[in-house]
Design an enzyme around this catalytic site. Structure first.
Site, PDB file in Angstrom:
ATOM      1  N   LYS A   1       0.645  -1.322  -0.148  1.00 32.04           N
ATOM      2  CA  LYS A   1       0.186   0.001   0.030  1.00 32.04           C
ATOM      3  C   LYS A   1       0.765   1.334  -0.222  1.00 32.04           C
ATOM      4  CE  LYS A   1      -3.951  -2.029   1.069  1.00 32.04           C
ATOM      5  NZ  LYS A   1      -5.761  -1.788   0.981  1.00 32.04           N
TER       6      LYS A   1
ATOM      7  N   GLY B   1     -13.209 -17.934   4.686  1.00 37.76           N
ATOM      8  CA  GLY B   1     -14.722 -17.499   4.130  1.00 37.76           C
ATOM      9  C   GLY B   1     -15.149 -17.597   2.851  1.00 37.76           C
TER      10      GLY B   1
ATOM     11  N   GLU C   1     -19.232 -17.202   0.788  1.00 38.13           N
ATOM     12  CA  GLU C   1     -19.571 -15.733   0.431  1.00 38.13           C
ATOM     13  C   GLU C   1     -19.992 -15.523  -0.993  1.00 38.13           C
ATOM     14  OE1 GLU C   1     -16.522 -13.182   1.941  1.00 38.13           O
ATOM     15  OE2 GLU C   1     -16.075 -14.383   3.433  1.00 38.13           O
TER      16      GLU C   1
ATOM     17  N   TRP D   1     -12.145   1.564   4.001  1.00 38.72           N
ATOM     18  CA  TRP D   1     -12.412   1.328   2.240  1.00 38.72           C
ATOM     19  C   TRP D   1     -13.522   2.222   1.707  1.00 38.72           C
ATOM     20  CZ3 TRP D   1     -11.137  -4.778   2.163  1.00 38.72           C
ATOM     21  CH2 TRP D   1      -9.610  -4.939   2.179  1.00 38.72           C
TER      22      TRP D   1
ATOM     23  N   HIS E   1      -2.238 -16.807  -2.372  1.00 42.18           N
ATOM     24  CA  HIS E   1      -2.251 -16.068  -3.446  1.00 42.18           C
ATOM     25  C   HIS E   1      -1.291 -16.778  -4.588  1.00 42.18           C
ATOM     26  CE1 HIS E   1      -2.220 -13.658   0.483  1.00 42.18           C
ATOM     27  NE2 HIS E   1      -3.097 -13.005  -0.284  1.00 42.18           N
TER      28      HIS E   1
HETATM   29  N1  GLN Z   1     -13.874 -13.416   4.601  1.00 39.53           N
HETATM   30  C1  GLN Z   1     -12.996 -12.814   3.624  1.00 39.53           C
HETATM   31  C2  GLN Z   1     -12.785 -13.773   2.478  1.00 39.53           C
HETATM   32  O1  GLN Z   1     -12.675 -14.977   2.714  1.00 39.53           O
HETATM   33  C3  GLN Z   1     -11.834 -12.161   3.970  1.00 39.53           C
HETATM   34  C4  GLN Z   1     -11.273 -11.493   2.879  1.00 39.53           C
HETATM   35  C5  GLN Z   1     -10.009 -10.611   3.334  1.00 39.53           C
HETATM   36  O2  GLN Z   1      -9.525 -10.570   4.358  1.00 39.53           O
HETATM   37  N2  GLN Z   1      -9.436  -9.883   2.204  1.00 39.53           N
HETATM   38  O3  GLN Z   1     -12.493 -13.605   1.192  1.00 39.53           O
END
Ligand code: GLN
Ligand code: ZN
Length: 760
Positions: free
Chosen positions: A121, A439, A488, A565, A698
């Site tokens: 950042k 999540g 999600e 954000w 990642h």
């Molecule tokens: N719960 C979110 C996910 O799993 C957390 C994302 C994050 O920390 N940037 O995507």
């Protein structure tokens, strides 16, 4: 021989930088089409040239006097600086044989298995820069600054103002410190001098060197090195040092003695301290670039107050040496309010994006030049719109404000951890080293498509979401995870999803801001008191829990991340807004408990980036940020297990704050670090439960069972068995199922093996 001192006509205007994205996200489209081979190199170059030209013309047509050039970048200006000065790591040698663009995008994005530069950042913004890797020797790899200047000069003539990232901040951003920085700065400065010389020869007079690192904590050694550097640069020409994001009061006494043309100062973020500094006297041979309108937030300025501020400054600086500016580059603002058709009318007229900011500078400049008596019609319209918003009562909800005022210690504390833990153990009945995920599950094109049909065909949408939840739950049961998530699928974005459902928020249609590369975000706008209108997540989560006997972990986004954000109102303190959001989330926690969820995770991905730029200011921030988090969570029953998640592992200096959040379980990113975090946790005797991510989501790599086992063994050397969780280091939404399934299977198997050997 240095140039004569700079002077301009009274109250000229500038900005330190302008957005790259443009209306319709032309920038994004061009880049992505090029990357996906949908346009040729030639068409890309033409497109970019047209875009740069259009960017300049927007500023020209708004009568900006000194127009930034070189702030535009194909990905990131820190990367541009790195390449210009030959900071090209050896792993990219192979790409040097290709075109400049191939090398550039390989460094930005990685290619053929060669990893890109690390991204992080930019100060406390949501813009990401690429961290330069400093080579053993610098050299001038290309003449980009000059090329850009010459291109721009053809279009905007004398108004062109070359912008360079200053050598000191460049090395600070590369994370050099003290002696290393001193040594390397000495080597780098002669090359900067050459670049600056070339710009002077090409006709540039106002040359801006950005040194935002001056507002952060810098050591004595570093400040001496800074001065040496600018004494040398001053021999070429008196440049303007541009600072932003805070005050430079601590350095003012020596800064004003440097052989520079002037100083750009932020009168939005660092107003009080910077004003006091200027009042102590300003050198008569220098320009003051007065950052008096906000480059970070989207609200109209109080033009009367701003004008008064400039008049105050004019007591210390002669008029032809005051340049009116935004507080920082307008990179952080969307392009124009005029693209917005759906915003509530009263909110819309309170807003000011990049183009409108230029309009404000023009109004201020005109008003100041003419003096008080001849106020223009535009001025009247602008000040009236500002006033109308100040007086607009519709954004206040008295109940919400009262609720915030009545917060007591009881609202922010739970039964002590040691006491609530047994209740949770009993309610959850989990094995040691419980396994879980963060999540989100992979996002598929079908899911994205289903979400766009939420309004047009709600039944189809709901069924698609249910199907997805079913699929994800069955998959997790099959893999054998202990604590499940719903994946999600209904969320486009972890902040906007909540913003869309709460009062006090609104969303733009075209308010895009560059986050990194072609990636743009549209931050929600928090314009009024925040309240939850109805349950936001209960339907999906209750459904998910109904599908399994195992505990389902309910997912919410925390107050600090939502705040961080979004574009936030300024008529009340950030802490107050955070408390309002916290109360809304607290309501949601309650409703989830009622719906039968025993575990609730409140993500605070942005907790750390909210930290002030100087350590001295950290405590004040942590106090209210922790309070907000606890306010959101402390209404939970002792039996409810509260989780949180943070996307980083640099906890050395904030471990106390993390513990003070009092979350039963925290999952963090630790897959890439070398155990430093674990040592910190051990030394601090971290009292709660924690899941240091066991593999890096990642990357597409599938971690082996042994890899995860080793990681767990290392963790158990420092933390006790009953406090460790096993999880990946972040959400899985960017991964593919082919990578994710074997990874999670290995994770579960590793946990089993380690449990077995702990028993033995
Ligand atoms: N719960 C979110 C996910 O799993 C957390 C994302 C994050 O920390 N940037 O995507
Ligand atoms: Zn994360």
């Amino acid at each position: 021989m240095p140039n004569a001192n700079l002077t301009f006509s009274p109250f000229t205007t500038t900005v330190p930088g302008y957005p790259r994205v443009a209306t319709g996200r032309v920038y994004k489209t061009l880049l992505e089409h090029f990357w996906n081979h949908r346009i040729s190199v030639d068409d890309f170059q033409t497109g970019i040239n047209d875009l740069v030209q259009e960017r300049l013309q927007v500023q020209l047509s708004n009568q900006l006097d000194h127009i930034p050039v070189g702030d535009f970048s194909l990905y990131d200006h820190v990367l541009d600086t790195a390449i210009q000065f030959g900071c090209i790591p050896e792993r990219f040698d192979h790409f040097k044989r290709g075109t400049a663009l191939e090398l550039y995008f390989a460094m930005a994005r990685g290619k053929d298995g060669v990893p890109p530069l690390e991204m992080t950042k930019w100060f406390d913004t949501n813009y990401h820069y690429l961290v330069p890797e400093i080579p053993s020797a610098f050299y001038l790899h290309e003449a980009k600054a000059l090329d850009q200047y010459q291109f721009a000069k053809e279009i905007i003539g004398e108004r062109a103002k070359p912008v360079l990232l200053g050598p000191f901040s460049f090395l600070k951003l590369a994370r050099l410190s003290d002696q290393d920085l001193v040594d390397r700065l000495q080597e780098l400065v002669p090359l900067y001098c050459q670049v600056i010389q070339s710009l002077v020869e090409a006709g540039a007079s106002y040359i801006q060197l950005d040194e935002p690192s001056l507002v952060t904590d810098i050591s004595e050694t570093e400040s001496v090195a800074f001065q040496t550097a600018y004494h040398q640069i001053g021999k070429v020409t008196p440049v303007i040092i541009q600072t932003y994001f805070g005050d430079i009061a601590r350095h003012y006494n020596w800064l004003k003695e440097l052989p520079i043309g002037g100083l750009g100062v932020d009168f939005v973020r660092g107003k009080a301290a910077n004003l006091t500094a200027i009042q102590s006297g300003f050198p008569s041979d220098k320009i003051l670039v007065a950052g008096v309108v906000d480059g970070r937030n989207i609200w109209r300025s109080d033009l009367n107050e701003t004008q008064a501020l400039v008049k105050e400054l004019a007591q210390y600086v002669s008029l032809e040496r005051i340049v009116l500016s935004s507080s920082c580059s307008l990179l952080h603002l969307p392009e124009t309010v005029s693209s917005e058709d759906k915003l509530p009318a009263d909110v819309k007229s309170a807003l000011c994006f990049a183009q409108e900011r230029l309009g404000e500078l023009r109004l201020l400049s005109n008003a100041l030049q003419k003096g008080n008596d001849s106020v223009s019609e535009d001025w009247n319209l602008a000040t009236k719109a500002f006033q109308a918003w100040q007086e607009n009562q519709s954004r206040f909800i008295p109940d919400v404000q009262q609720r915030v005022e009545s917060i007591t210690d009881k609202d922010t504390s739970r039964l002590a951890y040691a006491q609530r833990r047994p209740f949770q153990d009993q309610a959850l009945n989990l094995p040691p080293l419980p396994t879980t995920t963060i999540g989100s599950f992979p996002q598929t094109p079908e899911l994205r498509k289903a979400r766009t049909q939420r309004e047009s065909s709600p039944e189809f949408y709901e069924q698609a979401i249910k199907n997805e939840i079913q699929k994800v739950v069955a998959l997790q049961e099959d893999i054998g995870l202990d604590v499940l998530v719903h994946g999600e699928p209904e969320r486009n974005d972890m902040v906007q999803f909540f913003g869309d459902q709460m009062q006090g928020f609104t969303t733009t249609e075209e308010g895009w801001v560059q986050s990194y590369g072609s990636r743009c975000v549209r931050p929600p706008i928090i314009y009024g008191d925040v309240a939850r209108l109805q349950p936001m997540t209960v339907k999906e989560l209750a459904y998910a829990q109904s599908l399994t006997q195992k505990p389902m972990k309910g997912m919410l986004t925390g107050p600090i991340t939502i705040l961080q954000w979004s574009f936030v109102r300024e008529d009340i303190a950030r802490s107050q807004v955070a408390y309002q959001i916290a109360i809304a989330i607290r309501g949601e926690v309650h409703d989830l408990e009622e719906a039968g969820l025993k575990i609730i995770q409140i993500d605070e991905a942005a907790f750390r980036e909210g930290l002030p730029l100087r350590k001295g200011d950290w405590q004040a921030y942590s106090d209210w940020a922790i309070k907000a988090f606890r306010l959101a969570t402390s209404g939970a029953k002792p039996t409810t297990q509260i989780h949180t998640h943070m996307c980083y592992s640099e906890f050395e200096d904030m471990i106390e704050a993390i513990a003070a959040m009092d979350a039963d379980v925290i999952s963090i990113e630790d897959a890439r670090s070398d155990g430093a975090l674990l040592e910190t946790l051990k030394e601090f005797q971290y009292p709660l439960q924690i899941g240091p991510g066991v593999y890096d989501i990642h990357s597409p790599n599938v971690p082996t069972v042994e890899f995860i086992e080793n990681k767990l063994q290392a963790t158990l050397k420092r933390l006790s068995l009953n406090q460790v969780w096993v999880n990946p280091d972040c959400g899985l939404k960017t991964r593919k199922y082919e990578e994710m399934i074997p990874s999670l299977k290995n994770l579960v198997e590793a946990a089993k093996r380690v449990r077995a050997c702990q028993k033995a």
